[in-house]
Write a protein that holds these residues in place. Structure first.
Motif, PDB file in Angstrom:
ATOM      1  N   GLY A 170       0.801  -1.216   0.000  1.00  0.00           N
ATOM      2  CA  GLY A 170       0.000   0.000   0.000  1.00  0.00           C
ATOM      3  C   GLY A 170       0.831   1.262   0.000  1.00  0.00           C
ATOM      4  O   GLY A 170       0.368   2.332   0.385  1.00  0.00           O
ATOM      5  N   ILE A 171       2.094   1.169  -0.482  1.00  0.00           N
ATOM      6  CA  ILE A 171       2.975   2.331  -0.446  1.00  0.00           C
ATOM      7  C   ILE A 171       2.627   3.358  -1.529  1.00  0.00           C
ATOM      8  O   ILE A 171       2.986   4.519  -1.424  1.00  0.00           O
ATOM      9  CB  ILE A 171       4.459   1.921  -0.610  1.00  0.00           C
ATOM     10  N   GLY A 172       1.936   2.932  -2.573  1.00  0.00           N
ATOM     11  CA  GLY A 172       1.596   3.870  -3.649  1.00  0.00           C
ATOM     12  C   GLY A 172       2.743   3.997  -4.637  1.00  0.00           C
ATOM     13  O   GLY A 172       3.913   3.987  -4.263  1.00  0.00           O
ATOM     14  N   GLU A 173       2.409   4.069  -5.920  1.00  0.00           N
ATOM     15  CA  GLU A 173       3.428   4.163  -6.961  1.00  0.00           C
ATOM     16  C   GLU A 173       4.017   5.574  -6.990  1.00  0.00           C
ATOM     17  O   GLU A 173       3.302   6.564  -7.020  1.00  0.00           O
ATOM     18  CB  GLU A 173       2.843   3.805  -8.328  1.00  0.00           C
ATOM     19  N   LEU A 174       5.351   5.656  -6.986  1.00  0.00           N
ATOM     20  CA  LEU A 174       6.042   6.936  -6.994  1.00  0.00           C
ATOM     21  C   LEU A 174       6.962   7.023  -8.205  1.00  0.00           C
ATOM     22  O   LEU A 174       7.389   6.001  -8.747  1.00  0.00           O
ATOM     23  CB  LEU A 174       6.884   7.102  -5.718  1.00  0.00           C
ATOM     24  N   SER A 175       7.271   8.233  -8.612  1.00  0.00           N
ATOM     25  CA  SER A 175       8.221   8.434  -9.700  1.00  0.00           C
ATOM     26  C   SER A 175       9.637   8.250  -9.163  1.00  0.00           C
ATOM     27  O   SER A 175       9.881   8.306  -7.960  1.00  0.00           O
ATOM     28  CB  SER A 175       8.081   9.833 -10.293  1.00  0.00           C
ATOM     29  N   LYS A 176      10.600   8.055 -10.084  1.00  0.00           N
ATOM     30  CA  LYS A 176      11.999   7.914  -9.677  1.00  0.00           C
ATOM     31  C   LYS A 176      12.482   9.175  -8.968  1.00  0.00           C
ATOM     32  O   LYS A 176      13.256   9.116  -8.017  1.00  0.00           O
ATOM     33  CB  LYS A 176      12.880   7.638 -10.900  1.00  0.00           C
ATOM     34  N   GLU A 177      12.016  10.332  -9.429  1.00  0.00           N
ATOM     35  CA  GLU A 177      12.437  11.600  -8.831  1.00  0.00           C
ATOM     36  C   GLU A 177      11.944  11.715  -7.392  1.00  0.00           C
ATOM     37  O   GLU A 177      12.672  12.170  -6.506  1.00  0.00           O
ATOM     38  CB  GLU A 177      11.908  12.765  -9.666  1.00  0.00           C
ATOM     39  N   GLU A 178      10.704  11.285  -7.158  1.00  0.00           N
ATOM     40  CA  GLU A 178      10.145  11.332  -5.801  1.00  0.00           C
ATOM     41  C   GLU A 178      10.920  10.408  -4.874  1.00  0.00           C
ATOM     42  O   GLU A 178      11.187  10.749  -3.718  1.00  0.00           O
ATOM     43  CB  GLU A 178       8.672  10.943  -5.838  1.00  0.00           C
ATOM     44  N   VAL A 179      11.286   9.239  -5.381  1.00  0.00           N
ATOM     45  CA  VAL A 179      12.051   8.299  -4.571  1.00  0.00           C
ATOM     46  C   VAL A 179      13.454   8.846  -4.304  1.00  0.00           C
ATOM     47  O   VAL A 179      13.996   8.711  -3.206  1.00  0.00           O
ATOM     48  CB  VAL A 179      12.136   6.917  -5.264  1.00  0.00           C
ATOM     49  N   LYS A 180      14.059   9.485  -5.312  1.00  0.00           N
ATOM     50  CA  LYS A 180      15.373  10.105  -5.110  1.00  0.00           C
ATOM     51  C   LYS A 180      15.320  11.170  -4.025  1.00  0.00           C
ATOM     52  O   LYS A 180      16.202  11.275  -3.185  1.00  0.00           O
ATOM     53  CB  LYS A 180      15.862  10.729  -6.420  1.00  0.00           C
ATOM     54  N   ASN A 181      14.273  11.986  -4.049  1.00  0.00           N
ATOM     55  CA  ASN A 181      14.125  13.043  -3.047  1.00  0.00           C
ATOM     56  C   ASN A 181      13.947  12.461  -1.655  1.00  0.00           C
ATOM     57  O   ASN A 181      14.467  12.989  -0.670  1.00  0.00           O
ATOM     58  CB  ASN A 181      12.932  13.934  -3.396  1.00  0.00           C
ATOM     59  N   GLU A 182      13.214  11.366  -1.578  1.00  0.00           N
ATOM     60  CA  GLU A 182      13.010  10.690  -0.294  1.00  0.00           C
ATOM     61  C   GLU A 182      14.326  10.106   0.207  1.00  0.00           C
ATOM     62  O   GLU A 182      14.676  10.209   1.380  1.00  0.00           O
ATOM     63  CB  GLU A 182      11.969   9.573  -0.445  1.00  0.00           C
ATOM     64  N   ALA A 183      15.089   9.506  -0.736  1.00  0.00           N
ATOM     65  CA  ALA A 183      16.367   8.898  -0.366  1.00  0.00           C
ATOM     66  C   ALA A 183      17.371   9.946   0.096  1.00  0.00           C
ATOM     67  O   ALA A 183      18.210   9.686   0.967  1.00  0.00           O
ATOM     68  CB  ALA A 183      16.938   8.117  -1.545  1.00  0.00           C
ATOM     69  N   ALA A 184      17.300  11.145  -0.489  1.00  0.00           N
ATOM     70  CA  ALA A 184      18.259  12.207  -0.165  1.00  0.00           C
ATOM     71  C   ALA A 184      18.187  12.614   1.301  1.00  0.00           C
ATOM     72  O   ALA A 184      19.158  13.148   1.849  1.00  0.00           O
ATOM     73  CB  ALA A 184      18.023  13.417  -1.064  1.00  0.00           C
TER      74      ALA A 184
END
Length: 487
Positions: free
Chosen positions: A81-95
């Motif tokens: 249930g995490i929801g589909e995210l873009s690569k950019e959104e995941v990069k921002n989260e990882a940062a």
């Protein structure tokens, strides 16, 4: 693939409560985990769908394979249930999990990776041109186009197509950098083209013009500014792109929508342009020359040390992600002195990782999954993509990774002492000779033989010794128990 398989992957990465964000690329799940210490590495390694895993730039990446990864990701989204995210959104989260140095390295990676296909393509085409125009390759003191003149214009057109990416490199970097800093990509392209405008003195001719004292200048109310372009330069356009993006964002927040078209772009480009030619360009150009001079000095003065250190350390740098910073150095060297002596060692390092993976394939006689992974990842490394071999195979067996590093360091010394140079950045594997200056081919081929043979034989030897040591230890423990059952 079934639901249970995906459930086991989720469980292996610490459960759905440990996943902050997730996306995927062509072959890998890219996860941002709250706590990577919760990953059950053994469970992942034994999973039938997983071909390897590694952590980089705040993301935990699980290698699944083309096609299958998309199905696994969609099932994972349903399960967690995490929801589909873009690569950019995941990069921002990882940062959010990175320290300042890691963020800086990640920024450089985000800028240079998108333009890498254009640079590598240009490098391959330049390699073809080198084969056609290089004297002494197939004929004594003559090139193919000298002997077969009908190929001359064909080679000339290839050279033009190949050189375009390097001649207008600031435009490529400007597009990618301004995008990364949050500005409009089109403004970045204009900025890059502005820095290589035909009215400016070619940066490659700057040194000669300086000696002759024939550099044209602008007279800005008594301030004399040199009309110098920045062809092949990296630092000037990086710094100018940052300034441009920040000015644009500042103006967009304060200018009404109806006036933005008339004010934002003209003001942002005008201010950045003046700063680029008056302050940013001269300062960063000087810094770039200092960096280039220092690297060139090291490899001229002590090529043995330079080759040993860079050849040996490149693979460990890949683990940290810091290897992306050296692409900027390679491009700076090519732009300043016309060639790079660093990239040939990158190509050999990749081949070394593939050779070590092939040795693991031989050693893993009874493990069909590891055998298949070692084969495919070894081939991938020999074609320039080392992550599957490095993270999926060699780092799991440290002796394989160390063997690859040793082979790469030895080859680095050999080609550095021989002065091997690359005219461009190409595919860092078996096709690498296309990007090497033809005069350096013999020495580079010797380096290739070293990174094919040394890591392979060393990995085989250490692997067999390790197995023998394990068997000996088991026998010794059994005998000890038989003599001392109370133990």
């Amino acid at each position: 693939m079934n639901r249970e398989s995906v459930e086991r992957i989720v469980e292996a990465v610490g459960g759905k409560e440990n996943i902050s964000a997730a996306t995927h690329c062509v072959t890998r799940l890219r996860l941002v985990l709250k706590d990577e210490d919760k990953v059950n590495q053994r469970m992942l390694d034994e999973h039938e769908l997983v071909k390897g895993s590694f952590s980089t730039n705040g993301q935990f990446q699980v290698v699944i394979g083309q096609g299958t990864v998309d199905k696994v990701y969609k099932e994972m989204v349903t399960l967690t249930g995490i929801g589909e995210l873009s690569k950019e959104e995941v990069k921002n989260e990882a940062a959010k999990n990175l320290n300042p140095l890691q963020r800086a390295i990640k920024t450089l990676a985000d800028i240079f990776i998108p333009i890498l296909p254009a640079i590598v393509t240009a490098g391959l085409l330049m390699g073809i041109n080198n084969v056609l125009t290089g004297a002494g390759i197939f004929y004594d003191d003559k090139s193919i186009v000298d002997v077969h003149t009908q190929w001359k214009d064909f080679a000339s057109m290839i050279n033009l197509i190949a050189n375009t990416a390097f001649a207008f490199l600031p435009a490529l970097i400007g597009w990618s950098a301004v995008t990364r800093f949050g500005g409009s990509p089109l403004f970045g392209i204009v900025l890059g083209l502005m820095l290589v405008h035909p009215d400016l003195l070619n940066a490659w001719s700057y040194g000669e013009a300086l000696k002759k004292g024939s550099i044209d200048t602008w007279n800005l109310f008594g301030l004399h500014v040199e009309k110098v372009g920045y062809q092949g330069q990296v630092l000037p356009v990086l710094a100018a792109s940052f300034v441009l993006a920040k000015i644009e964002l500042f103006l967009r927040k304060r200018i009404p929508d109806g006036f933005q078209l008339l004010i934002v772009a003209p003001v942002a480009l005008l201010v950045t342009g003046f700063l680029a030619f008056i302050v940013i360009g001269p300062i960063t150009f000087a810094i770039g020359n200092v960096i280039t001079g220092a690297v060139v000095w090291l490899f001229k003065t002590a090529p043995f040390i330079g080759g040993l250190v860079y050849g040996g350390l490149y693979a460990p740098l890949v683990i940290t992600g810091m290897h992306h910073t050296f692409l900027a150095v390679d491009l700076q060297l090519i732009g300043s002195v016309g060639s790079t002596f660093l990239w040939p060692m990158v190509a050999l390092s990749n081949i070394a990782q593939g050779s070590a993976a092939f040795a693991i394939m031989i050693l893993s006689k009874n493990d069909e999954k590891l055998k298949g992974l070692s084969l495919t990842s070894g081939i991938s490394a020999w074609l320039g993509i080392t992550e599957p071999a490095m993270f999926g195979v060699n780092l799991r067996f440290r002796f394989a990774f160390i063997s690859a590093v040793i082979g790469s360091a030895i080859a680095g010394v050999v080609i550095s002492v021989a002065g091997v140079k690359a005219a461009s950045v190409g595919i860092g594997g078996i096709p690498a000779p296309l990007s090497i200056v033809p005069q350096s081919w013999p020495a580079f081929i010797i380096g290739m033989i070293i990174v094919i043979v040394v890591p392979f034989l060393l990995t085989l030897t250490l692997g067999k010794l390790q197995k023998k040591s394990t068997v000996t230890s088991t026998v010794a423990a059994t005998e000890s128990f038989q003599h001392n059952p109370k133990n």
